[in-house]
Write an enzyme that holds these catalytic residues in place. Sequence first.
Site, PDB file in Angstrom:
ATOM      1  CG  ASP A   1      -4.305 101.403 138.074  1.00  9.51           C
ATOM      2  OD1 ASP A   1      -4.912 101.477 137.656  1.00  9.51           O
ATOM      3  OD2 ASP A   1      -4.522 101.310 139.364  1.00  9.51           O
ATOM      4  CG  LEU A   2      -4.155 107.162 137.108  1.00 10.73           C
ATOM      5  CD1 LEU A   2      -2.620 108.092 136.410  1.00 10.73           C
ATOM      6  CD2 LEU A   2      -5.090 108.493 136.081  1.00 10.73           C
ATOM      7  CG  ASP A   3      -7.157 106.080 141.822  1.00 17.66           C
ATOM      8  OD1 ASP A   3      -6.055 106.516 143.211  1.00 17.66           O
ATOM      9  OD2 ASP A   3      -8.076 105.532 142.569  1.00 17.66           O
TER      10      ASP A   3
ATOM     11  CE  LYS B   1      -7.433  99.242 134.926  1.00 18.74           C
ATOM     12  NZ  LYS B   1      -6.738  99.812 135.828  1.00 18.74           N
TER      13      LYS B   1
ATOM     14  CB  SER C   1      -5.536 103.967 133.973  1.00 18.62           C
ATOM     15  OG  SER C   1      -6.984 104.848 135.024  1.00 18.62           O
ATOM     16  CB  ALA C   2     -10.425 101.508 135.008  1.00 16.93           C
ATOM     17  CB  SER C   3      -9.289 107.343 135.696  1.00 14.90           C
ATOM     18  OG  SER C   3      -9.454 108.735 135.436  1.00 14.90           O
TER      19      SER C   3
ATOM     20  CB  THR D   1      -6.279 110.443 141.740  1.00 15.26           C
ATOM     21  OG1 THR D   1      -6.175 109.112 141.584  1.00 15.26           O
ATOM     22  CG2 THR D   1      -5.364 110.841 141.450  1.00 15.26           C
TER      23      THR D   1
ATOM     24  CE  LYS E   1      -8.453 102.806 147.400  1.00 17.03           C
ATOM     25  NZ  LYS E   1      -7.255 102.351 148.392  1.00 17.03           N
ATOM     26  N   GLY E   2     -10.185 101.248 141.249  1.00 18.03           N
ATOM     27  CA  GLY E   2      -9.942  99.879 140.004  1.00 18.03           C
ATOM     28  C   GLY E   2     -11.473 100.559 138.699  1.00 18.03           C
TER      29      GLY E   2
ATOM     30  NE  ARG F   1     -16.486 109.453 135.695  1.00 18.45           N
ATOM     31  CZ  ARG F   1     -15.878 110.061 134.774  1.00 18.45           C
ATOM     32  NH1 ARG F   1     -16.892 111.225 133.809  1.00 18.45           N
ATOM     33  NH2 ARG F   1     -15.349 110.199 134.046  1.00 18.45           N
TER      34      ARG F   1
ATOM     35  CG  ASN G   1     -11.238 112.657 134.998  1.00 16.53           C
ATOM     36  OD1 ASN G   1     -11.597 113.662 134.040  1.00 16.53           O
ATOM     37  ND2 ASN G   1     -11.706 112.162 135.774  1.00 16.53           N
TER      38      ASN G   1
ATOM     39  CD  GLU H   1      -4.550  97.874 138.665  1.00 18.28           C
ATOM     40  OE1 GLU H   1      -4.730  98.228 139.398  1.00 18.28           O
ATOM     41  OE2 GLU H   1      -5.395  98.171 137.515  1.00 18.28           O
ATOM     42  CG  ASP H   2      -4.453 100.804 143.452  1.00 17.32           C
ATOM     43  OD1 ASP H   2      -4.980 100.202 142.038  1.00 17.32           O
ATOM     44  OD2 ASP H   2      -5.288 101.231 144.312  1.00 17.32           O
TER      45      ASP H   2
HETATM   46  P1  B16 Z   1     -13.555 108.873 136.631  1.00 11.98           P
HETATM   47  P2  B16 Z   1      -7.485 103.284 137.867  1.00 11.98           P
HETATM   48  C1  B16 Z   1      -9.694 104.392 138.422  1.00 11.98           C
HETATM   49  O1  B16 Z   1      -8.321 104.802 138.459  1.00 11.98           O
HETATM   50  C2  B16 Z   1      -9.870 104.155 139.813  1.00 11.98           C
HETATM   51  O2  B16 Z   1      -9.491 103.241 140.574  1.00 11.98           O
HETATM   52  C3  B16 Z   1     -11.285 104.399 140.260  1.00 11.98           C
HETATM   53  O3  B16 Z   1     -12.226 104.330 141.574  1.00 11.98           O
HETATM   54  C4  B16 Z   1     -12.708 105.313 139.492  1.00 11.98           C
HETATM   55  O4  B16 Z   1     -14.122 104.939 139.984  1.00 11.98           O
HETATM   56  C5  B16 Z   1     -12.611 105.330 138.281  1.00 11.98           C
HETATM   57  O5  B16 Z   1     -10.668 105.155 137.300  1.00 11.98           O
HETATM   58  C6  B16 Z   1     -12.977 105.882 136.894  1.00 11.98           C
HETATM   59  O6  B16 Z   1     -12.444 107.014 137.263  1.00 11.98           O
HETATM   60  O7  B16 Z   1     -14.535 109.126 137.407  1.00 11.98           O
HETATM   61  O8  B16 Z   1     -11.805 109.438 136.510  1.00 11.98           O
HETATM   62  O9  B16 Z   1     -13.240 108.263 135.014  1.00 11.98           O
HETATM   63  O10 B16 Z   1      -7.155 102.661 139.270  1.00 11.98           O
HETATM   64  O11 B16 Z   1      -7.797 101.977 137.213  1.00 11.98           O
HETATM   65  O12 B16 Z   1      -6.482 104.481 137.036  1.00 11.98           O
HETATM   66 MG    MG Z   2      -5.674 101.609 140.329  1.00  5.45          MG
END
Ligand code: B16
Ligand code: MG
Length: 218
Positions: A10-12, A146, A115-117, A18, A46-47, A50, A119, A170-171
């Site tokens: 996982d990233l964040d 997730k 990751s869900a991000s 972040t 978290k996770g 957006r 970015n 994963e966190d």
């Molecule tokens: P973005 P992960 C998640 O990252 C974050 O934990 C979560 O807080 C955020 O809303 C999500 O990414 C979306 O991020 O706005 O950059 O697309 O923990 O899945 O790496």
């Molecule tokens: Mg995370």
Amino acid sequence: MNNKKAFIFDLDGVIVDTAKYHFLAWQKIAQALNINFTHENNELLKGVSRVRSLDIILELGNVHASQEDKNKWLIQKNEDYLSYLVDMDESEILPGVLKTLQLLKEKNQGIALGSASKNARPILEKTGILSYFDVIVDGNDVTNAKPDPEVFLKAAQLLKIDPKDSIVFEDSVAGIQAANTGEMVSVGIGEETILHEADYIFKDFTEIDTAFIEKLIN
Ligand code: B16
Ligand code: MG
């Protein structure tokens, strides 16, 4: 038994923190809407994607909004969030992560991001670790968030490794549940009280040693 495994990060909260930048950006939106948004509330995001994050914040403030307004706030939040990432560099990689990535590379293991991000790529680039990843699956590639295991199953599939031979770091609770549903080994990074559904739990990567990684490989 296959001794090439898929190690999915996982990233964040796992590779970089972040969450603090997500918090600052969401707080601006919340303040503008007169919603009290605390650090404790931030844990709920978290996770989470957006779009879902915004809905959670609006629910907290009991605010009903049009899709047009929501879209505007989503763009604002992301622009603000990205402004915090401008100066990001390798110093933001969480302790022990680089050492683990190096070890996995030496041992010729599959390495993926899950990751869900949306970015994720620029963050990996800025922190200088993009080249460690054989596969990147992020918020741009999945339709189910997730705790649905889609993001991790896709990563394992792209690495051509069986889910049963995959390990997820994963966190978030939703991420641990996703790994478990996908029948992968789940490694929680954080507090035991929160991540108790994980197969293994560590406070951070400094607690993960070579012997543990070798045990997972073999
Ligand atoms: P973005 P992960 C998640 O990252 C974050 O934990 C979560 O807080 C955020 O809303 C999500 O990414 C979306 O991020 O706005 O950059 O697309 O923990 O899945 O790496
Ligand atoms: Mg995370």
